[in-house]
Motif scaffolding. Structure first.
Motif, mmCIF file in Angstrom:
data_model
loop_
_atom_site.group_PDB
_atom_site.id
_atom_site.type_symbol
_atom_site.label_atom_id
_atom_site.label_comp_id
_atom_site.label_asym_id
_atom_site.label_seq_id
_atom_site.Cartn_x
_atom_site.Cartn_y
_atom_site.Cartn_z
ATOM 1 N N VAL B 433 0.817 -1.219 0.000
ATOM 2 C CA VAL B 433 0.000 0.000 0.000
ATOM 3 C C VAL B 433 0.852 1.271 0.000
ATOM 4 O O VAL B 433 0.318 2.377 0.029
ATOM 5 C CB VAL B 433 -0.982 0.049 1.191
ATOM 6 N N SER B 434 2.155 1.096 -0.059
ATOM 7 C CA SER B 434 2.999 2.276 0.050
ATOM 8 C C SER B 434 3.145 2.997 -1.277
ATOM 9 O O SER B 434 3.279 2.382 -2.331
ATOM 10 C CB SER B 434 4.387 1.851 0.557
ATOM 11 N N ALA B 435 3.177 4.324 -1.213
ATOM 12 C CA ALA B 435 3.450 5.122 -2.409
ATOM 13 C C ALA B 435 4.946 5.135 -2.706
ATOM 14 O O ALA B 435 5.372 5.403 -3.822
ATOM 15 C CB ALA B 435 2.946 6.540 -2.219
ATOM 16 N N ASP B 436 5.753 4.846 -1.693
ATOM 17 C CA ASP B 436 7.217 4.848 -1.881
ATOM 18 C C ASP B 436 7.650 3.690 -2.770
ATOM 19 O O ASP B 436 7.039 2.625 -2.747
ATOM 20 C CB ASP B 436 7.938 4.698 -0.530
ATOM 21 N N VAL B 437 8.732 3.918 -3.495
ATOM 22 C CA VAL B 437 9.270 2.848 -4.333
ATOM 23 C C VAL B 437 10.751 2.640 -4.011
ATOM 24 O O VAL B 437 11.412 3.518 -3.466
ATOM 25 C CB VAL B 437 9.085 3.147 -5.843
ATOM 26 N N GLN B 438 11.227 1.448 -4.388
ATOM 27 C CA GLN B 438 12.638 1.100 -4.153
ATOM 28 C C GLN B 438 13.215 0.566 -5.450
ATOM 29 O O GLN B 438 12.508 -0.092 -6.218
ATOM 30 C CB GLN B 438 12.743 -0.033 -3.136
ATOM 31 N N PRO B 439 14.522 0.776 -5.655
ATOM 32 C CA PRO B 439 15.132 0.210 -6.864
ATOM 33 C C PRO B 439 15.263 -1.307 -6.727
ATOM 34 O O PRO B 439 15.436 -1.823 -5.636
ATOM 35 C CB PRO B 439 16.520 0.867 -6.902
ATOM 36 N N LEU B 440 15.167 -1.993 -7.839
ATOM 37 C CA LEU B 440 15.311 -3.440 -7.852
ATOM 38 C C LEU B 440 16.772 -3.803 -8.129
ATOM 39 O O LEU B 440 17.375 -3.283 -9.070
ATOM 40 C CB LEU B 440 14.434 -4.051 -8.952
ATOM 41 N N PRO B 441 17.321 -4.731 -7.333
ATOM 42 C CA PRO B 441 18.701 -5.156 -7.612
ATOM 43 C C PRO B 441 18.740 -6.035 -8.854
ATOM 44 O O PRO B 441 17.702 -6.592 -9.269
ATOM 45 C CB PRO B 441 19.063 -5.966 -6.359
ATOM 46 N N PHE B 442 19.887 -6.169 -9.435
ATOM 47 C CA PHE B 442 20.060 -7.055 -10.587
ATOM 48 C C PHE B 442 19.678 -8.477 -10.191
ATOM 49 O O PHE B 442 19.933 -8.924 -9.084
ATOM 50 C CB PHE B 442 21.532 -7.011 -11.041
ATOM 51 N N ASP B 443 19.036 -9.173 -11.136
ATOM 52 C CA ASP B 443 18.607 -10.561 -10.939
ATOM 53 C C ASP B 443 17.566 -10.700 -9.825
ATOM 54 O O ASP B 443 17.408 -11.757 -9.215
ATOM 55 C CB ASP B 443 19.802 -11.491 -10.641
ATOM 56 N N TYR B 444 16.856 -9.601 -9.564
ATOM 57 C CA TYR B 444 15.735 -9.678 -8.653
ATOM 58 C C TYR B 444 14.730 -10.715 -9.165
ATOM 59 O O TYR B 444 14.501 -10.782 -10.382
ATOM 60 C CB TYR B 444 15.055 -8.293 -8.549
ATOM 61 N N PRO B 445 14.102 -11.530 -8.299
ATOM 62 C CA PRO B 445 14.246 -11.578 -6.844
ATOM 63 C C PRO B 445 15.259 -12.610 -6.344
ATOM 64 O O PRO B 445 15.314 -12.867 -5.151
ATOM 65 C CB PRO B 445 12.830 -11.972 -6.409
ATOM 66 N N ARG B 446 16.058 -13.160 -7.219
ATOM 67 C CA ARG B 446 17.011 -14.164 -6.716
ATOM 68 C C ARG B 446 18.013 -13.510 -5.785
ATOM 69 O O ARG B 446 18.491 -14.106 -4.836
ATOM 70 C CB ARG B 446 17.733 -14.861 -7.871
ATOM 71 N N SER B 447 18.295 -12.254 -6.057
ATOM 72 C CA SER B 447 19.230 -11.504 -5.216
ATOM 73 C C SER B 447 18.684 -11.288 -3.812
ATOM 74 O O SER B 447 19.399 -10.858 -2.924
ATOM 75 C CB SER B 447 19.512 -10.145 -5.853
ATOM 76 N N GLU B 448 17.407 -11.604 -3.597
ATOM 77 C CA GLU B 448 16.805 -11.358 -2.285
ATOM 78 C C GLU B 448 16.759 -12.626 -1.439
ATOM 79 O O GLU B 448 16.223 -12.630 -0.342
ATOM 80 C CB GLU B 448 15.378 -10.830 -2.448
ATOM 81 N N GLU B 449 17.252 -13.723 -1.994
ATOM 82 C CA GLU B 449 17.201 -14.988 -1.245
ATOM 83 C C GLU B 449 18.146 -14.966 -0.069
ATOM 84 O O GLU B 449 19.204 -14.350 -0.114
ATOM 85 C CB GLU B 449 17.593 -16.154 -2.167
#
Lengths: 449, 449
Positions: B433-449
């Motif tokens: 629900v947030s209006a804020d945004v964040q940059p996506l890292p390369f190879d997202y979403p594997r980079s978030e594991e």
């Protein structure tokens, strides 16, 4: 996201064919020679058109669309597995990290996607507004109508539109917010030759006008402005940073890096605020702003950017609303008169898909009419009417404008534009500010005589 | 412009491959034979896919895009002078006068404009909202975001969008207002094979899904609904009239004439109100409405229209928000999981222009996953989430929904959709629900594991 203040400096009187390059007059004799040659050409063309039985197809005298929106046959269902810049982990969409070799990267991508190349130059229009409701009552409704206005223009001209409602860099707010968006859009659209940023409060009021892109062949950034006001008046209002064309190339990435370095996220923000304020005596607030920053770069020649910046003032690439809005009804009447007495093709009903065919006819007719100029004394529809200083969303307008001037003015411009679109669907607004619409009789407006 | 009430009738349990035709069961043995043949086919395909080494490209089992948006090379700058229906003074854009021989008129126009023919079927999306500001605080902002949502979907799929803000017939207001708009759009767009009406409160929540147009080859009007609820429950909620596909043909003009004859501008308006109220016991307000009118025509077979009306319920051609919104976060999580363990192609960055190539990859992957169905128990993204009954503009929502359910719910769906677009530009929302945004890292979403 607009500036607090508006630019109320009177426009300079420019001769009709004044060059809008921004190179200062203190250059070499080469320029004098060129000016002489140009004058000779003008005289020749004037004589030629008088003596020759065939009209000169001269885009310098009438802004016929030099750009057709005929879509080429693109294949959007296949992306080859070959590596491109997208597969480079070091490339980011964010503004904190520079891009290099973009021209080569783009060229390589286009080689792998040949259906996106060739044909006319591709433009991506980018606009946007804040991610939460406006404070003022009419705010969001005007933004909605203005978005529709852009969507209509783009649909008629075969241009893609990306409307953004996200703040990509939380420190780069207000007028700075567009730079990260444009940058990300360039990466997401390597097929786009140009990005056309249009502020949310800028309205397309001539749906039939196409950008004369040939004029900008040798430049990478096009804005509305006057060199005289840059170099002689040193005014922060000598150009408008709310509407511009920027080429999708390495130069533009480098330029935006420099431009953004004046922004709130930069350690040099305060320094730039002081520098801009001391340079531009008419600047109305102390913080560094994007527009003053641009003027500064052109005025000083810092970084060498100005050679590739085109200041357009021969048509309303963007037009200051206060010199336009009171004339809209007269312009409407004049177009009606011209259609009533003009050839049937001006009144002919047609599919929306061939709109540009009729735009071409109209522009040809206008080219024959005296006074059908664009500008404060002409009766041609202004291309873009910009409500700079009105702040429809926050309501914090510049107090030299009344709420009526701004709000009612925006509705007028939106209706004026909407009528050009609604006509294709068989309707028009009941009056310049009315939300009501009426059906158009066959052969309108001759049927109204 | 939406109905006052929402449809809260529980959906019937349909077997996955239930036919969504609306022909009642009391027909001839021919249907029984057909049902048997169909079952045999299902068994055969099941066995074949088990035994054959090559997967069957079977659109019945996975909704891979059967429709590609590859643009064909149109010429929008030339309209031949030959007479077409546009030159007929007796043809009007208004709903008070019937159109005849439309199929022939369209065919003739297409013959004169060959570049508009051929290739895939063309769709024009039409939506709209009222011509003045909303009463409720979030109203216009939600309309703006919803318009952007539609514009994003259309840009990704190469579909044109006409967003209307004019009330074309002053007596045909609220849910009736779309009929005159659709009619005018058909005339303005003879190249369009279909008009796709989408209410302003319906959000595209699966950007990768394309309409399976082949399914509708034999029909002229497609809505979301259930035959069981039409014939057995006789419910005014057995279908939803806020999202539909209507073919650009003579049948549709005639159908809209009949449908509109139940509207407020008609002398039979009151009669229809009484007839609908007595037929549908769950109808919640006494006046004739477009949705009850549609159900009536299908239920009774009056006019013979139902043979060409397709009730789709095998995917969320439009989905009732209350059964969707609480699942959106889980669906997001599931897609992230699938991307983390799935092939790299699901995570690959790419140009927006080849979006459909990646949609195809994803749909193929989803086809292999258990439970990746669309529907209240599946975890596939719902195609369209419709906030029917929420009335974001007026604020007069159905009181069974809280303001949170509606307003917050709409923001959730808009963000859910926006994330699918923002990804192409390198960003995502910070939360559902947030209006804020964040940059996506390369190879997202594997980079978030």
């Amino acid at each position: 996201m607009q500036m607090q203040s508006s630019c109320s400096l009177p426009r300079p009187k420019s001769p009709p064919m004044a060059r809008s390059s921004i190179i200062p007059s203190s250059l070499s004799d080469g320029l004098v020679f060129t000016a002489g040659a140009f004058l000779a050409l003008l005289i020749f063309l004037g004589l030629y058109s008088f003596l020759s039985p065939t009209p000169i197809p001269n885009r310098l005298f009438s802004f016929s669309p030099s750009f057709s929106s005929t879509s080429s046959h693109i294949d959007d269902t296949y992306d080859p597995p070959d590596e491109t810049f997208y597969d480079d982990p070091t490339l980011t969409y964010t503004i904190d990290k520079s891009i290099s070799n973009w021209d080569e990267k783009r060229r390589h991508w286009l080689k792998l996607h040949p259906s996106f190349s060739g044909g006319r130059e591709r433009i991506l229009m980018v606009s946007g507004s804040q991610p939460y409701p406006c404070r003022s009552y009419h705010g969001d409704h005007l933004l909605l109508r203005s978005f529709k206005n852009k969507a209509d223009y783009c649909r008629l001209h075969g241009i893609e539109l990306f409307y953004n409602t996200a703040l990509l860099n939380p420190s780069m707010n207000f007028f700075w917010a567009k730079i990260p968006v444009i940058r990300a859009a360039m990466l997401a659209h390597p097929e786009a030759d140009w990005i056309w940023w249009v502020d949310s409060d800028a309205i397309f009021t001539d749906m039939e006008f196409s950008l004369p892109l040939d004029r900008y062949r040798a430049h990478n950034l096009v804005l509305h402005g006057w060199p005289e006001l840059v170099y002689k008046k040193k005014s922060w209002c000598s150009l408008n940073a709310g509407v511009f064309l920027i080429r999708n190339c390495q130069w533009s990435f480098d330029f935006m890096d420099e431009w953004a370095s004046m922004g709130p996220q930069s350690p040099d923000y305060e320094k730039w605020g002081k520098l801009q304020t001391s340079t531009f005596k008419d600047k109305m607030f102390p913080n560094s702003d994007d527009q003053s920053g641009l003027v500064y770069l052109i005025l000083t020649g810092k970084g060498g950017w100005r050679d590739k910046i085109y200041l357009e003032n021969e048509y309303y690439f963007q037009g200051y609303f206060a010199e336009i809005v009171s004339r809209l009804e007269d312009i409407t009447e004049r177009y009606i008169e011209e259609e009533q007495k003009g050839p049937a093709v001006l009144r002919r009903r047609h599919a929306e898909g061939v709109f540009l065919s009729y735009a071409k006819e109209r522009n040809a007719e206008l080219g024959k009419q005296k006074g059908a100029d664009t500008g404060p004394t002409g009766w041609r529809r202004p291309f873009v009417t910009h409500y700079t200083g009105c702040q429809p969303c926050s309501g914090d307008r510049n107090k030299v404008y009344s709420a009526d001037n701004c709000t009612l003015g925006m509705y007028k411009a939106l209706n004026f534009a909407d009528d050009q679109v609604l006509r294709i669907y068989g309707f028009r607004h009941a009056s310049s500010v009315s939300a009501d619409v009426q059906p158009l009789p066959f052969d309108y407006p001759r049927s109204e005589e």
